[in-house]
Write an enzyme that holds these catalytic residues in place. Structure first.
Site, PDB file in Angstrom:
ATOM      1  N   ARG A  36       6.243   2.424 -20.895  1.00  0.00           N
ATOM      2  CA  ARG A  36       5.186   2.354 -19.884  1.00  0.00           C
ATOM      3  C   ARG A  36       4.018   3.323 -20.134  1.00  0.00           C
ATOM      4  NH1 ARG A  36       7.787   1.588 -14.023  1.00  0.00           N
ATOM      5  NH2 ARG A  36       5.967   0.327 -13.657  1.00  0.00           N
TER       6      ARG A  36
ATOM      7  N   ARG B 276      12.825   4.571  -2.576  1.00  0.00           N
ATOM      8  CA  ARG B 276      11.432   4.514  -3.047  1.00  0.00           C
ATOM      9  C   ARG B 276      10.781   3.189  -2.633  1.00  0.00           C
ATOM     10  NH1 ARG B 276      10.748   4.551  -8.912  1.00  0.00           N
ATOM     11  NH2 ARG B 276       8.644   4.255  -8.171  1.00  0.00           N
TER      12      ARG B 276
ATOM     13  N   CYS C 286      10.031   4.914 -12.594  1.00  0.00           N
ATOM     14  CA  CYS C 286      11.205   4.178 -13.052  1.00  0.00           C
ATOM     15  C   CYS C 286      11.329   4.221 -14.570  1.00  0.00           C
ATOM     16  CB  CYS C 286      11.096   2.714 -12.632  1.00  0.00           C
ATOM     17  SG  CYS C 286      11.647   2.401 -10.968  1.00  0.00           S
TER      18      CYS C 286
ATOM     19  N   LYS D  49       4.900  -2.047  -0.653  1.00  0.00           N
ATOM     20  CA  LYS D  49       4.769  -0.757  -1.356  1.00  0.00           C
ATOM     21  C   LYS D  49       3.652  -0.821  -2.388  1.00  0.00           C
ATOM     22  CE  LYS D  49       7.623   0.379  -4.976  1.00  0.00           C
ATOM     23  NZ  LYS D  49       6.801   0.795  -6.125  1.00  0.00           N
ATOM     24  N   ASN D  50       3.675  -1.861  -3.219  1.00  0.00           N
ATOM     25  CA  ASN D  50       2.724  -1.903  -4.332  1.00  0.00           C
ATOM     26  C   ASN D  50       1.299  -2.214  -3.891  1.00  0.00           C
ATOM     27  OD1 ASN D  50       4.763  -1.246  -6.018  1.00  0.00           O
ATOM     28  ND2 ASN D  50       4.882  -3.205  -7.089  1.00  0.00           N
TER      29      ASN D  50
ATOM     30  N   ASP E 278       9.718  -7.802 -11.027  1.00  0.00           N
ATOM     31  CA  ASP E 278      10.375  -7.031  -9.969  1.00  0.00           C
ATOM     32  C   ASP E 278      11.463  -7.819  -9.240  1.00  0.00           C
ATOM     33  OD1 ASP E 278       8.895  -4.835 -10.570  1.00  0.00           O
ATOM     34  OD2 ASP E 278       7.558  -4.930  -8.849  1.00  0.00           O
TER      35      ASP E 278
END
Ligand code: UD1
Length: 419
Positions: free
Chosen positions: A122, A398, A117, A22-23, A306
């Site tokens: 952030r 997600r 999230c 995903k990232n 993560d």
């Protein structure tokens, strides 16, 4: 709304394939804005964050085709609407990755301040300061970032903090800037390297990948390319912890074990027998209860934030006392009270959880909060005695492709139920 209903207590056994990362996929999708031709991307994961990215790019005027070989051909070469609207950005913080490419190619962008999230404040100050230093004029008003430039000019960017998406944003912007940009204190995550490889195929001139200094020599244009997205090391790591926490034995294929050294090291410390091959990892717990392991999160190549929540779940039922310290995000312990409701003995002291391992957890009704916290609840549910239900499954969708299917292929009993 869907919830997951998990009947726990069965060791996981078998083999699965990791999906594309995903990232890595998110910045690569946004890099299509820089190209004058389409990008053909394979090994893209089927996730709601990817659909959101495609919707965002469509909204800007891009087109995409799903090819017969399940790759995606995306043409973002002629955007007509240089706006990332709040309605889409609010669910996905990574939308900020459209800023660098839009500024570099079209010299302007209007982007809603991101959501995503809820794991801390952030901010995006590092992104904005760096792009300003490259010659962008930036104003933040009414919840939007308004950015414009006559031209971006290469310069020295010295990041105060290691930030993955800020590194990626500046990297993408610099590919079309005038002159040379040097990024010091750059993130070294494998997903940043994957972006470098893709940009290079598009004609960008970049050196220094896998180090903390990236040097980018701006070019006039970028072309289309075909690119295969790297495997998801966080998804793979989550399944390996699932096997460890249930005393099972699984093989995860289609991965790059080198990118997972810190996590694999901790699994060995927890008592797992590990065999790595070029593209796979086999973990065998031989029915043993894991040993508690101390964790401290830190940027790559150290232990990834993560994977922190998943290891708190492991420590919750491990033998011994351990500490898990989170140094990247200030509010990333939302799984802790939920795990305690299953019988875990976890105490939060500042940015550290003190975990006293208990012999077993018991099923409970739980609420998913953010993506990785939710993954840790699934792990706990699979290991626990009895039934666990997890609401707000959309957090998991997600970042985990076909989560219940993959778990069930390994012998878990997870059902997705509408409620
Ligand atoms: C990325 C990952 C996310 C992972 C995180 C850390 C993506 C899409 N997401 O998120 O899964 O958890 O890296 O590995 O790749 N910070 C600032 N100002 C900024 C930017 C960041 O203060 O402008 C701070 C953050 O609040 C945080 C730290 O820097 O404390 C690192 O965050 P960052 O690496 O930017 O995380 P993301 O790139 O958002």
């Amino acid at each position: 709304m869907y919830k997951l209903v998990i009947q726990g207590g069965t060791p996981l056994n078998g083999e699965i394939k990791a999906s594309g990362s995903k990232n890595a996929a998110l910045p690569i999708f946004f890099s299509s804005i820089l190209a004058d031709e389409p990008l053909k991307l394979s090994n893209t994961p089927q996730l709601s964050d990817i659909s959101t990215t495609l919707r965002l790019l469509m909204d800007m005027g891009a087109h995409f085709i799903l090819e017969a070989d399940s790759s995606i051909l995306i043409d973002s070469s002629n955007l007509t609407n240089l706006v990332a609207d709040y309605s889409l950005v609010k669910t996905m913080r990574a939308s900020i990755l459209s800023l660098g490419p839009m500024l570099a190619k079209y010299k302007e962008a209007k982007i809603s301040l991101p959501g995503g999230c809820a794991i801390g404040t952030r901010p995006v100050d590092l992104h904005l300061k760096a792009l300003e230093k490259m010659g962008a004029k930036i104003e933040v008003k009414n919840g939007y970032i308004y950015a414009s430039t006559k031209k971006l000019v290469g310069c020295q960017i010295n990041f105060d903090l290691v930030s993955v998406t800020a590194t990626e944003n500046v990297l993408m912007a610099a590919t079309l800037a005038d002159g040379v940009t040097t990024i010091n204190n750059a993130a070294q995550e494998p997903e940043v390297t994957d972006l470098v490889y893709c940009l290079r195929k598009m004609g960008a001139k970049i050196s220094g990948e896998n180090t903390s200094t990236l040097i980018i020599e701006g070019v006039d244009r970028l072309n289309g390319a075909e690119y295969n997205i790297c495997p998801d090391r966080i998804e793979a790591g989550t399944y390996l912890v699932a096997a460890a926490i249930t005393g099972g034995c699984i093989t995860v294929k289609n991965i790059q074990p080198d990118a997972m050294r810190a996590v694999i090291g901790k699994l060995i410390e927890a008592g797992a027998d590990i065999q790595t091959n070029e593209n796979s990892v086999k973990l065998d717990m031989k029915g043993r209860r894991p040993k508690a392991v101390n964790i401290r999160t830190s940027p790559h190549p150290n232990f990834p934030t993560d994977m922190q929540a998943q290891f708190v779940a492991l420590n919750a039922i491990a033998q011994g006392i351990s500490t898990v310290t989170e140094t990247i995000f200030e509010n990333r312990f939302m799984h802790v009270p939920e795990l305690c409701r299953m019988g875990a003995d976890l105490k939060l002291e500042g940015n550290t959880v003190v975990c006293k391992g208990v012999k077993s957890l018991s099923g409970a009704n739980l609420m998913a909060t953010d993506l990785r916290a939710s993954a840790s609840l699934v792990l706990a549910g699979v290991a626990a005695q009895g039934t666990t239900t997890i609401e707000r499954v959309y957090h998991l969708d997600r970042g985990y492709e076909s989560i219940e299917e993959k778990f069930n292929m390994l012998g878990a009993n997870i059902e997705r139920v509408q409620h």
